[in-house]
Design a protein around this motif. Sequence first.
Motif, PDB file in Angstrom:
ATOM      1  N   THR A  87      40.823  23.174  42.094  1.00 28.53           N
ATOM      2  CA  THR A  87      40.662  21.896  41.402  1.00 28.53           C
ATOM      3  C   THR A  87      39.896  22.068  40.095  1.00 28.53           C
ATOM      4  OG1 THR A  87      40.655  20.742  43.531  1.00 28.53           O
ATOM      5  CG2 THR A  87      39.784  19.548  41.636  1.00 28.53           C
ATOM      6  N   THR A  88      38.819  22.841  40.139  1.00 31.11           N
ATOM      7  CA  THR A  88      38.010  23.061  38.934  1.00 31.11           C
ATOM      8  C   THR A  88      38.806  23.796  37.869  1.00 31.11           C
ATOM      9  OG1 THR A  88      36.027  23.163  40.323  1.00 31.11           O
ATOM     10  CG2 THR A  88      35.839  24.016  38.097  1.00 31.11           C
ATOM     11  N   PHE A  89      39.619  24.775  38.303  1.00 32.96           N
ATOM     12  CA  PHE A  89      40.423  25.528  37.339  1.00 32.96           C
ATOM     13  C   PHE A  89      41.485  24.636  36.705  1.00 32.96           C
ATOM     14  CE2 PHE A  89      43.870  28.583  36.257  1.00 32.96           C
ATOM     15  CZ  PHE A  89      43.165  29.342  35.326  1.00 32.96           C
ATOM     16  N   ALA A  90      42.095  23.763  37.503  1.00 36.93           N
ATOM     17  CA  ALA A  90      43.083  22.829  36.949  1.00 36.93           C
ATOM     18  C   ALA A  90      42.440  21.912  35.915  1.00 36.93           C
ATOM     19  CB  ALA A  90      43.723  22.012  38.070  1.00 36.93           C
ATOM     20  N   ALA A  91      41.209  21.464  36.199  1.00 31.62           N
ATOM     21  CA  ALA A  91      40.500  20.614  35.242  1.00 31.62           C
ATOM     22  C   ALA A  91      40.155  21.387  33.981  1.00 31.62           C
ATOM     23  CB  ALA A  91      39.232  20.060  35.890  1.00 31.62           C
ATOM     24  N   LEU A  92      39.794  22.661  34.128  1.00 29.26           N
ATOM     25  CA  LEU A  92      39.502  23.503  32.967  1.00 29.26           C
ATOM     26  C   LEU A  92      40.734  23.638  32.079  1.00 29.26           C
ATOM     27  CD1 LEU A  92      37.597  25.573  31.507  1.00 29.26           C
ATOM     28  CD2 LEU A  92      38.582  27.320  33.007  1.00 29.26           C
ATOM     29  N   CYS A  93      41.880  23.878  32.697  1.00 27.54           N
ATOM     30  CA  CYS A  93      43.131  23.993  31.941  1.00 27.54           C
ATOM     31  C   CYS A  93      43.450  22.683  31.210  1.00 27.54           C
ATOM     32  CB  CYS A  93      44.284  24.373  32.872  1.00 27.54           C
ATOM     33  SG  CYS A  93      44.156  26.018  33.608  1.00 27.54           S
ATOM     34  N   GLU A  94      43.233  21.571  31.903  1.00 31.41           N
ATOM     35  CA  GLU A  94      43.530  20.266  31.296  1.00 31.41           C
ATOM     36  C   GLU A  94      42.647  20.032  30.083  1.00 31.41           C
ATOM     37  OE1 GLU A  94      43.648  15.509  32.520  1.00 31.41           O
ATOM     38  OE2 GLU A  94      43.120  17.029  34.000  1.00 31.41           O
ATOM     39  N   ARG A  95      41.349  20.362  30.200  1.00 32.02           N
ATOM     40  CA  ARG A  95      40.447  20.156  29.069  1.00 32.02           C
ATOM     41  C   ARG A  95      40.821  21.050  27.897  1.00 32.02           C
ATOM     42  NH1 ARG A  95      36.727  20.394  33.196  1.00 32.02           N
ATOM     43  NH2 ARG A  95      35.978  22.445  32.532  1.00 32.02           N
ATOM     44  N   ALA A  96      41.372  22.227  28.205  1.00 29.93           N
ATOM     45  CA  ALA A  96      41.777  23.144  27.148  1.00 29.93           C
ATOM     46  C   ALA A  96      43.139  22.790  26.570  1.00 29.93           C
ATOM     47  CB  ALA A  96      41.803  24.572  27.686  1.00 29.93           C
ATOM     48  N   GLY A  97      43.792  21.765  27.139  1.00 34.65           N
ATOM     49  CA  GLY A  97      45.126  21.389  26.677  1.00 34.65           C
ATOM     50  C   GLY A  97      46.184  22.396  27.057  1.00 34.65           C
ATOM     51  N   GLN A  98      45.977  23.082  28.176  1.00 30.46           N
ATOM     52  CA  GLN A  98      46.892  24.137  28.619  1.00 30.46           C
ATOM     53  C   GLN A  98      47.399  23.834  30.020  1.00 30.46           C
ATOM     54  OE1 GLN A  98      47.707  26.684  26.612  1.00 30.46           O
ATOM     55  NE2 GLN A  98      46.217  26.167  25.008  1.00 30.46           N
ATOM     56  N   ALA A  99      48.617  24.280  30.308  1.00 32.62           N
ATOM     57  CA  ALA A  99      49.142  24.178  31.670  1.00 32.62           C
ATOM     58  C   ALA A  99      48.492  25.248  32.539  1.00 32.62           C
ATOM     59  CB  ALA A  99      50.655  24.351  31.666  1.00 32.62           C
ATOM     60  N   VAL A 100      48.401  24.987  33.827  1.00 30.60           N
ATOM     61  CA  VAL A 100      47.931  26.017  34.749  1.00 30.60           C
ATOM     62  C   VAL A 100      48.912  27.185  34.672  1.00 30.60           C
ATOM     63  CG1 VAL A 100      47.467  26.587  37.158  1.00 30.60           C
ATOM     64  CG2 VAL A 100      46.832  24.336  36.271  1.00 30.60           C
ATOM     65  N   PRO A 101      48.444  28.396  34.385  1.00 28.34           N
ATOM     66  CA  PRO A 101      49.371  29.513  34.167  1.00 28.34           C
ATOM     67  C   PRO A 101      50.214  29.827  35.400  1.00 28.34           C
ATOM     68  CG  PRO A 101      47.147  30.060  33.416  1.00 28.34           C
ATOM     69  CD  PRO A 101      47.037  28.790  34.189  1.00 28.34           C
ATOM     70  N   THR A 102      51.461  30.198  35.138  1.00 30.22           N
ATOM     71  CA  THR A 102      52.346  30.678  36.197  1.00 30.22           C
ATOM     72  C   THR A 102      52.263  32.191  36.226  1.00 30.22           C
ATOM     73  OG1 THR A 102      53.857  28.811  35.939  1.00 30.22           O
ATOM     74  CG2 THR A 102      54.724  30.785  37.010  1.00 30.22           C
ATOM     75  N   THR A 103      51.826  32.730  37.342  1.00 29.28           N
ATOM     76  CA  THR A 103      51.664  34.172  37.456  1.00 29.28           C
ATOM     77  C   THR A 103      51.638  34.536  38.934  1.00 29.28           C
ATOM     78  OG1 THR A 103      50.360  36.067  36.681  1.00 29.28           O
ATOM     79  CG2 THR A 103      49.127  34.148  37.483  1.00 29.28           C
ATOM     80  N   LEU A 104      51.614  35.831  39.230  1.00 27.99           N
ATOM     81  CA  LEU A 104      51.524  36.274  40.617  1.00 27.99           C
ATOM     82  C   LEU A 104      50.279  35.663  41.266  1.00 27.99           C
ATOM     83  CD1 LEU A 104      52.608  38.249  42.856  1.00 27.99           C
ATOM     84  CD2 LEU A 104      50.869  39.835  42.040  1.00 27.99           C
ATOM     85  N   THR A 105      50.470  35.020  42.397  1.00 33.44           N
ATOM     86  CA  THR A 105      49.379  34.322  43.073  1.00 33.44           C
ATOM     87  C   THR A 105      49.307  34.779  44.528  1.00 33.44           C
ATOM     88  OG1 THR A 105      49.702  32.388  41.644  1.00 33.44           O
ATOM     89  CG2 THR A 105      48.419  32.059  43.651  1.00 33.44           C
ATOM     90  N   VAL A 106      48.099  35.059  44.975  1.00 33.86           N
ATOM     91  CA  VAL A 106      47.869  35.527  46.343  1.00 33.86           C
ATOM     92  C   VAL A 106      46.932  34.551  47.047  1.00 33.86           C
ATOM     93  CG1 VAL A 106      46.861  37.369  47.764  1.00 33.86           C
ATOM     94  CG2 VAL A 106      48.231  37.942  45.743  1.00 33.86           C
ATOM     95  N   ARG A 107      47.330  34.163  48.243  1.00 33.07           N
ATOM     96  CA  ARG A 107      46.438  33.338  49.079  1.00 33.07           C
ATOM     97  C   ARG A 107      45.485  34.256  49.811  1.00 33.07           C
ATOM     98  NH1 ARG A 107      45.466  31.561  54.155  1.00 33.07           N
ATOM     99  NH2 ARG A 107      44.988  29.343  54.478  1.00 33.07           N
ATOM    100  N   THR A 108      44.183  33.956  49.711  1.00 32.43           N
ATOM    101  CA  THR A 108      43.187  34.776  50.392  1.00 32.43           C
ATOM    102  C   THR A 108      43.069  34.367  51.857  1.00 32.43           C
ATOM    103  OG1 THR A 108      41.296  33.334  49.936  1.00 32.43           O
ATOM    104  CG2 THR A 108      41.936  34.893  48.207  1.00 32.43           C
ATOM    105  N   ALA A 109      42.369  35.175  52.625  1.00 33.52           N
ATOM    106  CA  ALA A 109      42.220  34.892  54.045  1.00 33.52           C
ATOM    107  C   ALA A 109      41.469  33.593  54.292  1.00 33.52           C
ATOM    108  CB  ALA A 109      41.496  36.051  54.728  1.00 33.52           C
ATOM    109  N   SER A 110      40.592  33.202  53.362  1.00 37.82           N
ATOM    110  CA  SER A 110      39.811  31.978  53.528  1.00 37.82           C
ATOM    111  C   SER A 110      40.535  30.745  52.994  1.00 37.82           C
ATOM    112  CB  SER A 110      38.464  32.119  52.815  1.00 37.82           C
ATOM    113  OG  SER A 110      38.657  32.289  51.426  1.00 37.82           O
ATOM    114  N   GLY A 111      41.707  30.940  52.388  1.00 37.27           N
ATOM    115  CA  GLY A 111      42.466  29.811  51.855  1.00 37.27           C
ATOM    116  C   GLY A 111      42.333  29.621  50.366  1.00 37.27           C
ATOM    117  N   GLY A 112      41.590  30.477  49.693  1.00 37.57           N
ATOM    118  CA  GLY A 112      41.488  30.422  48.243  1.00 37.57           C
ATOM    119  C   GLY A 112      42.696  31.058  47.579  1.00 37.57           C
TER     120      GLY A 112
END
Length: 303
Positions: A106-131
């Motif tokens: 959520t914080t990263f999405a807000a950071l992207c929004e403030r920067a006027g940028q879309a959340v980057p599309t890239t290789l994404t891995v789900r961690t064991a804790s759900g991050g």
Amino acid sequence: MTHEARSALLRAALDAAERGWAVFPLRPGTKRPALHGEESCPGIGDCAGFHRKWEDRATTDPDRIRRAWGEVPFNIGIATGPSGLVVVDLDLPKHKGNADTPSGVTTFAALCERAGQAVPTTLTVRTASGGQHLYFTAPEGARLGNSAGRLGKRIDTRAWGGYVVAPGSTMPGGPYAVTDSAPVAPLPGWLYALLSPRQAARAVIDPSSIRTAHRASRYASTALTAETAAVQHAGEGERNATLLRAARALGRFIAWGDLPRSVVEEALQEAGAWAGLPDAECRTTIRSGLNWSIARNQQRRAA
């Protein structure tokens, strides 16, 4: 652990190496390196002459990987620096039941929004804790280090001096698994600007970087720096109250003509977001505090 599980970890380690990522073994079922430490270094092999740490011993050599993972079900560490990677680590709150606490996503999405940028599309891995781990290629010639919280609450980055647990590794809480198999994107320039060494000394927001035609008094500028720093470093449960106090403290400088309201609002909004407060909550608190203060401070008489 079954032979099939060991084979899966070996395949995952080889897959990472085929991408050019330098890997090293982690203790089975954990994030801890399985390599010997300096005190127990035998001084032979890779360490002939001097002890070499995990970052130096990480490898893409398939023969070495087969020997290491052939018999023991090691988890897989990726040494991000030698692999040319910058990984953005988006964590979950420690107490998942607290709905008011934003996650790193959520914080990263807000950071992207403030920067006027879309959340980057890239290789994404789900961690064991759900991050989430977002993988990026490092800019050519750059040597970024790790960071903790520089981009925002529950956002860390791993580059030189750091490592991440590779997909295919398993923990008691679950596996690390790819959730978006998009190609690894280059690190966006605006993120690099926030992480580059020249930004490291800026532990707090620098209000002088905000474009304004208004020349604030030194006292007002110092107050703005101090109040935004207080908001940024406020702990959970104190953030909103700290933001309100900062707005009330700075409102007098707006009333006296020392600071433009837009500069104060922008600095406090960014500080509140950095601390992890939702944007809408920040705006409401800032407006309330400034209005209260301005109404109670008359225009300063001309000297």
